[in-house]
Motif scaffolding. Structure first.
Motif, PDB file in Angstrom:
ATOM      1  N   LEU A  28       0.834  -1.204   0.000  1.00 51.32           N
ATOM      2  CA  LEU A  28       0.000   0.000   0.000  1.00 51.32           C
ATOM      3  C   LEU A  28       0.870   1.256   0.000  1.00 51.32           C
ATOM      4  O   LEU A  28       0.629   2.194  -0.767  1.00 51.32           O
ATOM      5  N   GLN A  29       1.871   1.274   0.860  1.00 48.64           N
ATOM      6  CA  GLN A  29       2.735   2.456   0.932  1.00 48.64           C
ATOM      7  C   GLN A  29       3.513   2.665  -0.357  1.00 48.64           C
ATOM      8  O   GLN A  29       3.684   3.793  -0.816  1.00 48.64           O
ATOM      9  N   LEU A  30       3.980   1.570  -0.978  1.00 46.27           N
ATOM     10  CA  LEU A  30       4.705   1.676  -2.245  1.00 46.27           C
ATOM     11  C   LEU A  30       3.794   2.213  -3.345  1.00 46.27           C
ATOM     12  O   LEU A  30       4.190   3.072  -4.133  1.00 46.27           O
ATOM     13  N   LEU A 167      12.600  18.251   5.617  1.00 43.91           N
ATOM     14  CA  LEU A 167      12.492  17.944   7.046  1.00 43.91           C
ATOM     15  C   LEU A 167      11.804  16.600   7.278  1.00 43.91           C
ATOM     16  O   LEU A 167      12.189  15.832   8.169  1.00 43.91           O
ATOM     17  N   LEU A 168      10.769  16.308   6.471  1.00 47.94           N
ATOM     18  CA  LEU A 168      10.087  15.018   6.597  1.00 47.94           C
ATOM     19  C   LEU A 168      11.020  13.863   6.233  1.00 47.94           C
ATOM     20  O   LEU A 168      11.091  12.844   6.926  1.00 47.94           O
ATOM     21  N   SER A 174       9.860   5.653   7.081  1.00 46.19           N
ATOM     22  CA  SER A 174       8.538   5.247   7.552  1.00 46.19           C
ATOM     23  C   SER A 174       7.659   6.464   7.805  1.00 46.19           C
ATOM     24  O   SER A 174       6.480   6.492   7.409  1.00 46.19           O
ATOM     25  N   GLU A 175       8.226   7.493   8.450  1.00 43.64           N
ATOM     26  CA  GLU A 175       7.465   8.708   8.724  1.00 43.64           C
ATOM     27  C   GLU A 175       7.073   9.423   7.421  1.00 43.64           C
ATOM     28  O   GLU A 175       5.962   9.931   7.295  1.00 43.64           O
ATOM     29  N   SER A 176       7.988   9.430   6.454  1.00 44.12           N
ATOM     30  CA  SER A 176       7.700  10.058   5.162  1.00 44.12           C
ATOM     31  C   SER A 176       6.582   9.330   4.438  1.00 44.12           C
ATOM     32  O   SER A 176       5.694   9.946   3.840  1.00 44.12           O
ATOM     33  N   ALA A 177       6.613   7.981   4.485  1.00 43.30           N
ATOM     34  CA  ALA A 177       5.583   7.186   3.815  1.00 43.30           C
ATOM     35  C   ALA A 177       4.208   7.414   4.446  1.00 43.30           C
ATOM     36  O   ALA A 177       3.191   7.490   3.754  1.00 43.30           O
ATOM     37  N   THR A 178       4.166   7.519   5.776  1.00 36.09           N
ATOM     38  CA  THR A 178       2.898   7.763   6.472  1.00 36.09           C
ATOM     39  C   THR A 178       2.332   9.131   6.100  1.00 36.09           C
ATOM     40  O   THR A 178       1.139   9.278   5.801  1.00 36.09           O
ATOM     41  N   ALA A 179       3.192  10.152   6.098  1.00 30.82           N
ATOM     42  CA  ALA A 179       2.745  11.493   5.714  1.00 30.82           C
ATOM     43  C   ALA A 179       2.246  11.513   4.277  1.00 30.82           C
ATOM     44  O   ALA A 179       1.229  12.144   3.957  1.00 30.82           O
ATOM     45  N   ASN A 180       2.937  10.804   3.396  1.00 29.70           N
ATOM     46  CA  ASN A 180       2.524  10.750   1.995  1.00 29.70           C
ATOM     47  C   ASN A 180       1.167  10.072   1.843  1.00 29.70           C
ATOM     48  O   ASN A 180       0.338  10.511   1.041  1.00 29.70           O
ATOM     49  N   THR A 181       0.930   8.990   2.592  1.00 26.94           N
ATOM     50  CA  THR A 181      -0.348   8.283   2.512  1.00 26.94           C
ATOM     51  C   THR A 181      -1.508   9.221   2.852  1.00 26.94           C
ATOM     52  O   THR A 181      -2.525   9.265   2.146  1.00 26.94           O
ATOM     53  N   ILE A 182      -1.338  10.009   3.898  1.00 29.16           N
ATOM     54  CA  ILE A 182      -2.376  10.965   4.296  1.00 29.16           C
ATOM     55  C   ILE A 182      -2.605  11.989   3.189  1.00 29.16           C
ATOM     56  O   ILE A 182      -3.749  12.296   2.818  1.00 29.16           O
ATOM     57  N   ALA A 315       2.412  18.964  -2.188  1.00 32.68           N
ATOM     58  CA  ALA A 315       3.575  18.752  -1.325  1.00 32.68           C
ATOM     59  C   ALA A 315       3.991  17.284  -1.325  1.00 32.68           C
ATOM     60  O   ALA A 315       5.178  16.960  -1.167  1.00 32.68           O
ATOM     61  N   SER A 316       3.023  16.365  -1.510  1.00 33.79           N
ATOM     62  CA  SER A 316       3.367  14.938  -1.532  1.00 33.79           C
ATOM     63  C   SER A 316       4.197  14.583  -2.758  1.00 33.79           C
ATOM     64  O   SER A 316       5.032  13.682  -2.722  1.00 33.79           O
ATOM     65  N   VAL A 317       3.974  15.303  -3.878  1.00 33.55           N
ATOM     66  CA  VAL A 317       4.790  15.083  -5.070  1.00 33.55           C
ATOM     67  C   VAL A 317       6.230  15.493  -4.786  1.00 33.55           C
ATOM     68  O   VAL A 317       7.182  14.771  -5.103  1.00 33.55           O
TER      69      VAL A 317
END
Length: 470
Positions: A28-30, A167-168, A174-182, A315-317
């Motif tokens: 899912l994260q990928l 900064l992310l 892992s933190e970057s992937a979670t932020a991206n998912t949101i 921002a996710s891009v």
């Protein structure tokens, strides 16, 4: 022409100077990493430039670009499942076409990733200005929101979003992937909101002259909007941080392309149905979707919601493409082709800290001072070249190493990779002469860098004769 054995590339996966990368990313994260790197780049930023080229047939331009991306995506999926490492098409070329070609591919990827992030950061600034204007009647001064040559001095919002992504990334994968998912879920929600509002103002008369510039216009727009598909390969740069890379990388690449194409076609149709295509050229803003909602409803609150969503979602891009850039440099550094600073991993955070900061400074500088249109075209040609090499790599590896375990096989081989090469070359021809000149100069600079540094520091070059061949 020395190639790096596939077995060795895979064995070195995750290893860096001072530590190794950590496998934390699920399917899912990928998938959402690739969607995050792709969705928004074209719809939020480039649509306004593509519609005047093709009229309502911009929808077909998105389909043309999607077909081109599909052939290359299938090739990416095969190689990602066979060589699951961080280097993406750079590593695939190293294993199949030789060190010099791999270097040129990696050099083009630097153009693709760094410049595409810069272009998206510029578009982010346009939506931030639109949001402030709708919400508070406040407009960011032109001197601080645009590049030189377009009424500005420095694009401060573009720099801000690059700093945020940096900064992310420094906090960890892992933190970057979670932020991206949101952010991806938010982005899809905003685009569905746009469709719901735009379809209430849909006028079939806006589609009456469907292809005013004919196939030439559709082809030109296809070359332009191909920029919006850059990023579907982002999952392939996470090969050393995926939990089950051989299975999940191919699935993530194909799934992300399907999701992105469906959204692009739907949003493109809603946009040209709600606002006459000639109005896009007159609007004179990168924030074209906000302009559509303004004209469709006569109110500011729908475009305010869209602009806020775009500010967060684009921002996710920036986040995911910057991630891909750092991981490709990580792989190139591990091979000795770029300085060792790019492969140094923080033992505590398990991320390449110095690499990330250097990339951020370079990208932030580009975003601050270069106009959007020049960035888009330069990115597209570098990407198409790298994609063509990936398609060739599938053919070479099928012939030279048919024994390798493959998590995915491109269907209808060899038609699929050959069609991928043909479509990439076709869209490259559709780009302007200035873009080709920039690309040629970029390649010449890259070749000079290789012969001055990379060739002498290559780890394969320092080995006994014969060990570096596949």
């Amino acid at each position: 022409m020395r190639t790096k054995p596939v077995d060795r590339i895979v064995a070195e996966g995750g290893q860096g100077e001072g530590g190794e990368l950590k496998r934390t990313m699920s399917l899912l994260q990928l998938t959402l990493f690739s969607v995050g790197a792709t969705l928004g780049t074209g719809i939020f930023v480039v649509l306004g430039e593509a519609v005047p080229l093709a009229g309502p047939a911009v929808v077909l331009a998105f389909v043309l670009a999607a077909v081109t991306a599909l052939f290359s995506a299938l090739s990416y999926a095969e190689l990602a499942g066979t060589i699951p490492v961080s280097g993406s098409s750079y590593s695939y070329s190293y294993a199949t076409l030789g060190e010099l070609v791999a270097w040129v591919c990696g050099w083009c990827l630097l153009l693709e990733y760094a410049v595409s992030v810069s272009a998206v950061a510029v578009g982010w600034g346009a939506y931030l200005s639109a949001f402030f204007d709708d919400a508070a009647g406040f407009t960011i001064p032109a001197a601080l929101s645009g590049p030189p040559g377009e009424g500005g001095v420095v694009n401060v919002p573009a720099v801000v979003v690059v700093v945020f992504a940096t900064l992310l990334l420094l906090r960890g994968t892992s933190e970057s992937a979670t932020a991206n998912t949101i952010m991806v879920f938010l982005k899809v929600g905003v685009l569905l909101f746009f469709c719901a509002v735009a379809f209430t103002a849909f006028d079939s008369g806006n589609l009456s002259s469907f292809a005013p510039m004919g196939w030439a216009g559709i082809s030109a727009a296809g070359s332009k909007v191909f920029f919006s598909y850059i990023g579907f390969d982002a999952a392939s740069t996470a090969g050393e941080e995926a939990k089950n890379p051989r299975r999940d990388l191919p699935l993530a690449i194909v799934l992300s392309l399907a999701i992105v194409t469906a959204v692009y076609v739907l949003v493109g149709l809603a946009a040209v149905g709600a606002m006459h295509w000639e109005r896009f050229e007159l609007s004179g803003t990168e924030a074209s979707l906000a302009q559509v909602l303004d004209e469709a409803t006569g109110r500011t609150w729908p475009s305010m919601i869209l602009s806020l969503g775009a500010v967060i979602a684009i921002a996710s891009v920036v986040l995911t493409v910057m991630y891909g850039q750092t991981r490709i440099l990580f792989a190139m550094s591990r091979d000795g082709l770029v300085p060792p600073v790019f492969q140094r991993v923080s033992p505590r955070r398990r991320v390449p800290v110095a690499n990330t900061i250097i990339v951020a400074v370079f990208i932030g500088t580009l975003a601050a001072v270069i106009p959007l249109g020049r960035l888009v075209d330069a990115t597209s040609i570098g990407t198409l070249f790298a994609f063509a090499l990936v398609n060739v790599g599938v053919i070479v590896l099928r012939r030279t190493r048919p024994d390798l375990p493959r998590g995915f096989r491109a269907p209808l081989y060899p038609v699929t990779p050959l069609a991928g090469v043909a479509f990439c070359l076709y869209l490259m021809v559709g780009l302007g002469g200035v873009t080709w000149t920039v690309f040629a100069l970029w390649c010449l600079v890259g070749l000079a860098a290789y012969f001055l540094y990379g060739r002498r520091h290559s780890r394969l070059a320092t080995e006994p004769s014969g060990k570096g061949a596949a």
